[in-house]
Design a protein around this motif. Structure first.
Motif, mmCIF file in Angstrom:
data_model
loop_
_atom_site.group_PDB
_atom_site.id
_atom_site.type_symbol
_atom_site.label_atom_id
_atom_site.label_comp_id
_atom_site.label_asym_id
_atom_site.label_seq_id
_atom_site.Cartn_x
_atom_site.Cartn_y
_atom_site.Cartn_z
ATOM 1 N N ASN A 162 1.194 9.391 -5.861
ATOM 2 C CA ASN A 162 1.520 10.763 -5.447
ATOM 3 C C ASN A 162 2.548 11.421 -6.350
ATOM 4 O O ASN A 162 2.536 12.646 -6.523
ATOM 5 C CB ASN A 162 2.052 10.762 -4.012
ATOM 6 C CG ASN A 162 0.965 10.612 -2.981
ATOM 7 O OD1 ASN A 162 -0.198 10.855 -3.262
ATOM 8 N ND2 ASN A 162 1.343 10.194 -1.783
ATOM 9 N N THR A 209 0.742 4.084 -2.979
ATOM 10 C CA THR A 209 0.482 5.479 -2.607
ATOM 11 C C THR A 209 1.595 6.387 -3.100
ATOM 12 O O THR A 209 1.351 7.486 -3.620
ATOM 13 C CB THR A 209 0.326 5.600 -1.085
ATOM 14 O OG1 THR A 209 -0.772 4.798 -0.657
ATOM 15 C CG2 THR A 209 0.076 7.047 -0.681
ATOM 16 N N SER A 267 0.832 -1.206 0.000
ATOM 17 C CA SER A 267 0.000 0.000 0.000
ATOM 18 C C SER A 267 0.866 1.256 0.000
ATOM 19 O O SER A 267 0.503 2.272 -0.610
ATOM 20 C CB SER A 267 -0.931 0.006 1.215
ATOM 21 O OG SER A 267 -0.194 -0.075 2.421
ATOM 22 N N ARG A 289 -7.231 6.181 0.968
ATOM 23 C CA ARG A 289 -7.088 6.695 -0.388
ATOM 24 C C ARG A 289 -7.141 5.567 -1.415
ATOM 25 O O ARG A 289 -7.774 5.689 -2.455
ATOM 26 C CB ARG A 289 -5.771 7.454 -0.525
ATOM 27 C CG ARG A 289 -5.612 8.024 -1.927
ATOM 28 C CD ARG A 289 -4.362 8.832 -2.103
ATOM 29 N NE ARG A 289 -4.312 9.322 -3.467
ATOM 30 C CZ ARG A 289 -3.270 9.927 -3.997
ATOM 31 N NH1 ARG A 289 -2.204 10.127 -3.269
ATOM 32 N NH2 ARG A 289 -3.293 10.350 -5.235
ATOM 33 N N LEU A 290 -6.485 4.450 -1.105
ATOM 34 C CA LEU A 290 -6.479 3.343 -2.055
ATOM 35 C C LEU A 290 -7.864 2.731 -2.222
ATOM 36 O O LEU A 290 -8.242 2.320 -3.317
ATOM 37 C CB LEU A 290 -5.494 2.266 -1.588
ATOM 38 C CG LEU A 290 -4.007 2.634 -1.642
ATOM 39 C CD1 LEU A 290 -3.175 1.509 -1.044
ATOM 40 C CD2 LEU A 290 -3.565 2.932 -3.067
ATOM 41 N N ARG A 329 -3.469 6.072 4.302
ATOM 42 C CA ARG A 329 -2.957 5.483 3.074
ATOM 43 C C ARG A 329 -3.999 4.541 2.460
ATOM 44 O O ARG A 329 -4.275 4.579 1.270
ATOM 45 C CB ARG A 329 -1.672 4.716 3.400
ATOM 46 C CG ARG A 329 -0.955 4.137 2.213
ATOM 47 C CD ARG A 329 0.390 3.586 2.633
ATOM 48 N NE ARG A 329 0.255 2.481 3.568
ATOM 49 C CZ ARG A 329 0.647 2.503 4.822
ATOM 50 N NH1 ARG A 329 1.199 3.586 5.328
ATOM 51 N NH2 ARG A 329 0.492 1.438 5.608
ATOM 52 N N GLN A 388 -6.950 9.701 -8.651
ATOM 53 C CA GLN A 388 -6.226 8.434 -8.496
ATOM 54 C C GLN A 388 -6.569 7.487 -9.639
ATOM 55 O O GLN A 388 -5.691 6.828 -10.200
ATOM 56 C CB GLN A 388 -6.606 7.801 -7.157
ATOM 57 C CG GLN A 388 -6.034 6.408 -6.965
ATOM 58 C CD GLN A 388 -6.416 5.846 -5.621
ATOM 59 O OE1 GLN A 388 -6.281 6.507 -4.603
ATOM 60 N NE2 GLN A 388 -6.907 4.610 -5.613
#
Length: 256
Positions: free
Chosen positions: A23, A19, A15, A90-91, A87, A98
């Motif tokens: 980013n 991320t 992960s 967001r995933l 983290r 994203q």
């Protein structure tokens, strides 16, 4: 982060890897997963599940095993859990940016050293079927294109290529590719949630000089030493790469 074209970053969870890429990278960055797709996705799922589990939800016997070792302070533990939640949120939430970014990042799964070297020797961004993003999303002017290898060292482990010679042959192919394309090359090793091995300790591991030139001694093949001359992994990789903490570790250190 350093502008060095060849970096070996500290180990990262799946992960944390994803991320970091979302980013900082976009087309034509290529992510090479040095394992099968099924194995990587299983590790990613395990990472997310462990990161979102409640502290009381541990397997029988696991609590006593954890408390018997030097556990992190409550402040550090809370900090790690909060970073993991952010983290993974967001995933799992898949915001529009994203999704747009991930569609334009090339991901390749390569399970063996032989396949990796062959892939690096013929690699060309022109062969990618990943579409070029619209001008509004294309950050190629802001970021240097990268080829990122996840699990480079782990792929060599427990094979006849786990040696200074084997690692050097693969690293030289990767560095040659970086020079040929003027791309940054980054190597990141996998990390597990429960790991007592530091980045520096992992680089002190010994490997034999020549492929097939050494064997393990002792009843425990994993813990035994090598016959013949050996060298530390860090000394082998230092010839090609600059070592650096990943942003996932830098952020943690800054908040201590």
């Amino acid at each position: 982060m350093s502008s060095s074209p060849f970096l070996l970053l500290s180990p990262a969870l799946p992960s944390e890897l994803l991320t970091y890429i979302l980013n900082h990278h976009i087309h034509p960055t290529t992510l090479v997963i040095c394992s099968s797709r099924l194995e990587f996705l299983a590790c990613l799922a395990d990472d997310v599940l462990q990161g979102t589990a409640h502290p009381d939800e541990v397997a029988p016997g696991e609590h006593s095993a954890r408390t018997s070792t030097s556990a992190p302070t409550p402040e550090i533990q809370d900090m790690k859990q909060e970073q993991a939640r952010q983290r993974q949120h967001r995933l799992l939430s898949s915001p529009l940016y994203q999704i747009a970014t991930s569609r334009h990042i090339r991901v390749v799964y390569i399970p063996t050293v032989t396949h990796l070297r062959a892939y690096l020797s013929v690699f060309s961004p022109d062969d990618s079927k990943v579409p070029t993003p619209p001008a509004s999303l294309n950050s190629s002017g802001k970021y240097t294109p990268c080829i990122i290898l996840y699990g480079f060292l782990e792929m060599h482990r427990d094979t006849s290529e786990w040696s200074a010679q084997g690692l050097g042959n693969s690293a030289s192919a990767l560095v040659e590719l970086g020079y040929r394309l003027s791309w940054q090359t980054i190597v990141i090793e996998p990390r597990k949630h429960i790991s007592t091995l530091s980045f520096e300790d992992s680089l002190r591991e010994d490997v034999p000089f020549l492929s097939g030139g050494g064997r393990r001694l002792g009843p425990d093949a994993e813990a035994g030493g090598w016959t013949g001359r050996t060298v530390e992994v860090g000394r082998v990789m230092k010839r090609w790469f600059d070592f650096q903490l990943g942003e996932w570790d830098i952020n943690l250190n800054e908040n201590k």
